[in-house]
Write a protein that holds these residues in place. Structure first.
Motif, PDB file in Angstrom:
ATOM      1  N   GLY B 599       0.819  -1.209   0.000  1.00 16.60           N
ATOM      2  CA  GLY B 599       0.000   0.000   0.000  1.00 16.60           C
ATOM      3  C   GLY B 599       0.850   1.255   0.000  1.00 16.60           C
ATOM      4  N   LEU B 601       4.117   1.525  -1.028  1.00 19.64           N
ATOM      5  CA  LEU B 601       4.862   1.666  -2.283  1.00 19.64           C
ATOM      6  C   LEU B 601       3.944   2.146  -3.403  1.00 19.64           C
ATOM      7  CD1 LEU B 601       7.175  -1.475  -2.305  1.00 19.64           C
ATOM      8  CD2 LEU B 601       7.814   0.913  -1.987  1.00 19.64           C
ATOM      9  N   ARG B 602       2.687   1.737  -3.305  1.00 15.93           N
ATOM     10  CA  ARG B 602       1.748   2.079  -4.345  1.00 15.93           C
ATOM     11  C   ARG B 602       1.583   3.593  -4.444  1.00 15.93           C
ATOM     12  NH1 ARG B 602      -4.505   0.375  -4.090  1.00 15.93           N
ATOM     13  NH2 ARG B 602      -5.077   1.139  -6.149  1.00 15.93           N
ATOM     14  N   LEU B 604       3.814   5.731  -4.299  1.00 16.93           N
ATOM     15  CA  LEU B 604       4.864   6.315  -5.131  1.00 16.93           C
ATOM     16  C   LEU B 604       4.380   6.478  -6.565  1.00 16.93           C
ATOM     17  CD1 LEU B 604       8.014   4.378  -3.916  1.00 16.93           C
ATOM     18  CD2 LEU B 604       7.403   6.753  -3.451  1.00 16.93           C
ATOM     19  N   GLN B 605       3.438   5.625  -6.935  1.00 21.60           N
ATOM     20  CA  GLN B 605       2.937   5.628  -8.298  1.00 21.60           C
ATOM     21  C   GLN B 605       1.842   6.689  -8.386  1.00 21.60           C
ATOM     22  OE1 GLN B 605       4.228   3.171 -10.304  1.00 21.60           O
ATOM     23  NE2 GLN B 605       3.256   3.968 -12.138  1.00 21.60           N
ATOM     24  N   GLY B 607       1.146   8.986 -10.767  1.00 25.44           N
ATOM     25  CA  GLY B 607       0.578   9.361 -12.052  1.00 25.44           C
ATOM     26  C   GLY B 607       1.240  10.546 -12.719  1.00 25.44           C
ATOM     27  N   TYR B 612       7.899  10.362 -12.121  1.00 25.62           N
ATOM     28  CA  TYR B 612       8.486   9.154 -12.705  1.00 25.62           C
ATOM     29  C   TYR B 612       9.887   9.450 -13.230  1.00 25.62           C
ATOM     30  CZ  TYR B 612       3.665   7.326 -12.854  1.00 25.62           C
ATOM     31  OH  TYR B 612       2.413   6.913 -12.554  1.00 25.62           O
TER      32      TYR B 612
END
Lengths: 554, 633
Positions: B599, B601-602, B604-605, B607, B612
């Protein structure tokens, strides 16, 4: 300086340059036969462009599909003929003036890319899943790429029955680049191939019929980050040139291991400077790790996989990975074996965080396409474990894994295209609850793919994973195998969870429907299942084939 | 035709019978029992042919081999289906198929009113096939197949009346206890394979000379464990008494005459291993001596005629195991007693079955009495069996048991004295409890009463199909021992296989025989004083502490319950506790922390392409730094 002198200097130079030019420029020696697979595919792509220009709109779809399928089949036949002619083993050589290697790994990977490309083209051509729009059957791609999403122009294009049949030549260009990528034998060819297959993919990502904004966002992200990664790669190539005075793989390798000390007196200041070599190779490797989606260069993967039209996602996930890992293998095994003790520990770390990262983050995903994206990241980590083995077994195990994995991937994404509701594909996992009750066959097929991803015995996933882990363990990376097995265990959780969801949950009242596809998608899924089971139950022939293809020409 | 090709037919005939009867369905109900009996008889006839053929050859040519096919042909692991017929196995073949045929015949009458009679004969044939396979195998692995086969048949037959909970439980108990022994056999076979690289009899037994005593002892002890399970020896004796829940012919064939002697066969067959492992031999004799007393004491206290006989079986097999543990001094006598015991104990059980048949399946001897007038044939045949088992001079048991007692003394030293005395004591108790059975059943006043529904038993003689086998077995009980002993015929017959050694007895044969006679008289007299001279109460008196313990099988089940069942439950419960708290805690904790990590680490994504790109840049920096660092290190 007198005029005469000037004149003489001028004339001498001119004369010399003219004479030298006439003497020195030889017609390059191109072995068309050995380059046939690539030439056929690129040629067909050019024909596809011409079809777009000259063939009436109504017939374009059929003409494009015909050309693409015939070209891929012919190219595959050419690969088989080359392999049968011994070019994979005894007659392996470097063709096209040192630019292209024709050897076992190249032919094996080209064959895999062509077959995977063929299956992917089938899913591109599927026109029975979306409801008929204004009397026209439509595929997964937008009617007119240039139309603004939701604008009257887009509606008009849809109404007129336009179709983006350009996807076929785009896919063929991409496949052409992918064929060259793992067989490129100098850094410039390598870079051009990278761009040739990347640019069409960026475009393809933007062409989804549904959820267009998401699709365009994905394409832009992919393009920006891809360009960023390419810049690193190109910079790395420049540094390597500075170090070795050449872009040829063979020459660089000889400079790295010290066989050659000087090539070009003009570069005497930088040649042999290890800092250039180390930084340059790290940058090139980084570009490749981006393409295969290894942590920490993976962040584009979930967004792009989710946004791109699902057939394109399947194609990218399978073929790009094959091509990029092929190029990585050649780079590490042919150019940088002398640097083994430097890159191995680094790749070791990348493999560990890729396996663990992909598997761990996948656990909390709720979208099936994002789930498969993280799964592909974890798989990139498993394949890296085989790369790290630095043995011939390592090469062949990676080849086998790539072949096995690409068909499972395309098949799995093809199944995703079937499960639909009013908004198009129903990719949210909650929609998949109870699918096994409603459509047992589709759910069972998807379960087979998931088990293969999880590496359960009697599927190709097990044979592949076993091969790479065995190679890694024998190559002295036992700890990596332990991490790999732990990641597999974590990954098994979310694969099995989807199976549990499909078979052991009550279907929802407003659940999705499963569309009945045309024989094209059925073939794609059928090939996926067949390859998964054959490579799982009787993998020996293919393991032997990969084993014979494990030697790079130098 | 070469006779060795007949060996496979010995096994094939009853196997065919089992297949036909068990798969044949209802249409065979009317003839099934005859098919089963006929195929058992076929085996016996083939056995006789092979036996006479063997008699015509010299002692050294008598061992026949038949290689049927390679079962598991893997390099370095050769398992063959191959048979070996020598003097030892042919003795067993004749006993098994001969007694087996008689008991098939007897069962036709005994099971007449059972609607599942066809299935019963199918199981009996299956048992014969498995038992013949056991004694004919030329390697331990194939022997193991037969060993498991008889275990299966025994399980099916004990639980044949599965509608009775007691029968179902008894079958389960027999199966479970036997598993412990089977484990011993499988470990022994594995040890053999790692030690000798093979498990065929000949190479294994020939190689014992070059093997260390420690390994032989380990193999021997594991074989002893196997023998304890199958032959109901202490500490794995507890299943035999309950096994009497099966139909009486089963008790006679499987749980008296044949299967329970498989342990003796195993030890005698593996004689070379035990000869090289004196410690294992000592363990064998101790087990035998303890069991012969244990079974005898239990036999004294039981009022159920079949359970009294079961105690007696245990005790008599104890004699055989004791003899087998004596080494070359005793092997021959172990087998001789096994054969004579096969005759008289099968006869006694068939007699008991006949009595039950006439007494509405009553098994309590206190409700018998005076039956000699009603069942003369049963009385005479049972009586001859009785005389044989107590060792009445001239009858079978006299010769074979007497030899074992002599051999026990001949072991020499303190051990010899102890073992010999135990064997003598056992003989006295045998005389006591068998006399008790005899007196309670056939003598005294009739003590049976009408049962709750007013049905009084009408004791009557059994039909011919039951009495004829009893008569034939009675002949064996009377004459077999004498026939074997004249000129040491049996000893010379088996000697090439088992070898023989006279030992060094501190007592003369005449002294031992005299002592045996004395204890025999004492035992009989005691029993007569207690049960013959005065009327027997229908309800058993409370009895002494020992009597009460003996009635409960010397507390064997209580012991097993307290030590094994409770201990096992405690162990399981604590393991479950550890599993729930520790293992599940770790597993669930790991899962929870992985999920939490996922949860986080998610997030970090997020969008944004810019973040990125930053992550890529950072990654590239780390990659380059790490590569440079590797060189620096």
């Amino acid at each position: 300086m007198s005029a005469t002198a000037v004149h003489s200097l001028w004339t001498t130079t001119a004369a010399a340059s003219v004479n030298d030019g006439i003497d020195k420029i030889d017609a390059p020696n191109i072995e068309y036969g050995q380059l046939a697979p690539t030439l056929i595919v690129i040629g067909a792509a050019v024909i596809g462009v011409l079809i777009e220009a000259f063939v009436p709109r109504k017939s374009r779809y059929y003409a494009q599909l015909f050309v693409a399928v015939v070209a891929l089949a012919a190219a595959f036949a050419a690969v088989v003929a080359l392999a049968a002619g011994g070019y994979g083993t005894t007659k392996a050589r470097i063709a096209a003036m040192g630019a292209i290697a024709v050897d076992g790994p190249a032919l094996f990977l080209q064959g895999t890319i062509l077959l995977a490309g063929m299956v992917a083209i089938f899913t591109f051509a599927e026109r029975r899943l979306d409801p008929v729009a204004h009397g026209n059957r439509v595929d997964s791609f937008v009617a007119q790429a240039g139309a603004v999403p939701g604008s009257p122009g887009e509606q008009a294009a849809t109404k007129a029955g336009f179709a983006t049949t350009e996807v076929f030549p785009l896919a063929l260009f991409a496949i052409g680049g992918m064929l060259v990528f793992p067989s490129a034998n100098d850094l410039l060819t390598f870079f051009i191939a990278l761009e040739v297959f990347s640019l069409p993919l960026y475009l393809l990502c933007a062409l989804a019929r549904r959820k267009r904004l998401m699709s365009q966002e994905a394409a832009v992200k992919y393009f920006l980050l891809g360009a960023f990664a390419s810049a690193f790669t190109l910079f790395g190539i420049a540094l390597i040139y500075g170090y070795a005075g050449s872009v040829s793989y063979g020459t660089v390798a000889k400079v790295v291991d010290g066989t050659i000390t000087t090539v070009d007196p003009a570069l005497a200041g930088t040649m042999g400077n290890d800092a250039l070599l180390l930084i340059g190779s790290a940058m090139i490797v980084m570009g490749l790790l981006f393409k295969v989606g290894a942590v920490p260069f993976h962040m584009w993967t979930p967004d792009v996989y989710q946004g791109a039209p699902t057939p394109v996602t399947g194609f990218m996930a399978a073929a790009t990975k094959v091509a990029a890992f092929g190029a990585l293998l050649r780079l590490l095994y042919v150019v940088l074996p002398g640097l083994r003790w430097d890159w191995r520990p680094v790749m070791y770390g990348v493999a560990v965080i890729t396996m663990l990262g992909g598997a761990i983050v996948a656990i909390t995903q709720t979208d099936i396409k994002r789930l498969l994206a993280y799964s592909s990241i974890a798989h990139a980590g498993f394949i890296l474990a085989g790369v790290i083995a630095t043995t011939e077994d390592g090469v062949s195990s990676v080849l086998f894994y790539l072949g096995a994995y690409s068909f499972v991937t395309i098949g799995a994404f093809a199944v995703v295209t079937l499960v639909r509701d009013a908004g198009g594909e129903a990719t949210h996992l909650s929609k998949w609850a109870g699918l096994g009750r409603r459509s047992p066959l589709v759910a069972a097929v998807f379960a087979v793919f998931l088990l293969a991803f999880a590496g359960i015995p009697l599927t190709s996933g097990f044979s592949g994973k076993f091969a790479v882990f065995k190679a890694a363990a024998e190559g002295g990376a036992g700890a990596l195998v332990v991490v790999g097995v732990i990641s597999s265990a974590i990954a098994a959780f979310f694969y099995i969870r989807v199976i549990v969801l499909m078979f052991f949950s009550e279907p929802k009242a407003d659940g999705p429907t499963v569309a009945v596809p045309s024989p094209l998608t059925m073939t794609a899924i059928g090939v996926g299942v067949a390859v998964t089971l054959v490579l799982g139950v009787a993998p020996q022939y293919f393991l032997d084939l990969a084993g014979q293809s494990g030697v790079f020409v130098r | 035709m070469d006779t060795e090709n007949l060996i496979a037919l010995l096994v094939a005939a009853p196997l065919l019978g089992a297949a036909v009867l068990l798969c044949g369905g209802r249409r065979l109900d009317r003839v099934g029992h005859w098919i089963g009996t006929a195929l058992a008889a076929v085996s016996f006839v083939i056995g006789l042919v092979l036996f006479t053929d063997m008699l015509g050859k010299g002692a050294e040519d008598r061992s026949l081999h038949q290689h049927l096919f390679s079962w598991i042909p893997v390099e370095g692991f050769q398992a063959d289906v191959a048979f070996q017929l020598d003097q030892l196995s042919v003795t067993f073949v004749l006993l098994i198929s001969g007694v087996g045929t008689l008991i098939h015949l007897y069962s036709i009458g005994y099971m007449e009113h059972d609607e599942r009679r066809r299935r019963f004969f199918g199981y009996l044939n299956l048992f014969l096939a498995a038992m013949l396979l056991l004694v004919l195998a030329d390697n331990y692995l194939l022997l193991y197949v037969g060993w498991e086969g008889v275990g299966l048949a025994s399980y099916l037959l004990i639980g044949f009346w599965q509608h009775k909970p007691s029968a179902a439980t008894a079958a389960k108990k027999a199966f479970l206890v036997n598993r412990v022994g089977d484990m011993g056999l499988s470990i022994a076979i594995m040890l053999m394979f790692t030690t000798f690289g093979t498990f065929a009899f000949e190479p294994v037994l020939e190689a014992t000379g070059e093997t260390s005593e420690g390994k032989l002892t380990a193999i021997g002890l594991m074989l002893l464990l196997a023998a304890c399970g199958k032959s109901a020896q202490v500490p794995l004796q507890s299943w035999l008494g309950d096994a009497m829940e099966g139909p009486t012919p089963v008790s006679a064939l499987i749980h008296a005459a044949t299967m329970v002697t498989a342990g003796v066969y195993l030890i005698v067959r593996s004689g070379e291993i035990f000869n090289g492992a004196p410690d294992a031999q000592l363990a064998v004799t101790v087990v035998g001596a303890v069991t012969l007393l244990f079974g005898a004491i239990v036999g004294c206290a039981k009022d159920d005629i079949k359970k009294a006989l079961a105690g007696s079986t245990m005790s008599q097999i104890g004699y055989m195991i004791l003899a087998a543990g004596l080494g070359p001094i005793g092997y021959v006598f172990a087998i001789m007693h096994l054969v004579t015991h096969g005759f008289f104990k099968a006869g006694l059980f068939l007699g008991a079955g006949s009595v039950m048949h006439g007494m509405n399946d009553e098994v309590d001897m206190r409700k018998y009495g005076g039956l000699r007038k009603y069942m003369p044939v049963t009385f005479v045949t049972f009586g001859l069996g009785y005389l044989a088992i107590i060792g009445f001079p001239g009858l079978s048991g006299f010769f074979s048991k007497d030899k074992i007692i002599e051999a026990a003394f001949a072991k020499g030293g303190t051990e010899g004295w102890i073992l010999g005395s135990v064997a003598l004591l056992g003989a006295a108790i045998t005389a006591y409890y068998m006399t008790r059975v005899m007196l309670l059943t056939f003598f005294g006043e009739k003590r049976w009463q009408p049962d709750a529904e007013g049905n009084a038993p009408h004791p009557h003689e059994s039909p011919k199909s039951m009495t004829i086998p009893m008569i034939l077995l009675a002949f064996g009980s009377v004459f077999a021992g004498g026939f074997f002993s004249v000129g040491d015929r049996f000893m010379h017959w088996l000697e090439p296989v088992t070898h023989h050694d006279h030992g060094d007895s501190p007592l003369s044969a005449a002294t031992v025989t005299g002592a045996t006679m004395v204890v025999l008289v004492i035992g009989v007299t005691l029993a007569w004083l207690q049960y013959g001279r005065r009327p027997v109460p229908v309800v058993a008196p409370r009895g002494s502490l020992l009597t009460r313990a003996a009635r409960r099988d010397l507390l064997q089940d209580d012991f097993n319950h307290v030590v094994l069942v409770r201990g096992g439950e405690h162990l399981t419960r604590s393991l479950v506790y550890v599993d729930h708290t520790l293992v599940d805690g770790v597993v669930n904790g790991t899962a929870a922390s992985v999920g939490g990590l996922s949860g986080r680490l998610r997030k970090l994504q997020n969008g944004y392409a810019r973040s990125y790109a930053v992550s890529m840049f950072g990654g590239a920096a780390v990659l380059i730094a790490a590569t440079l660092l590797m060189r620096a290190v």
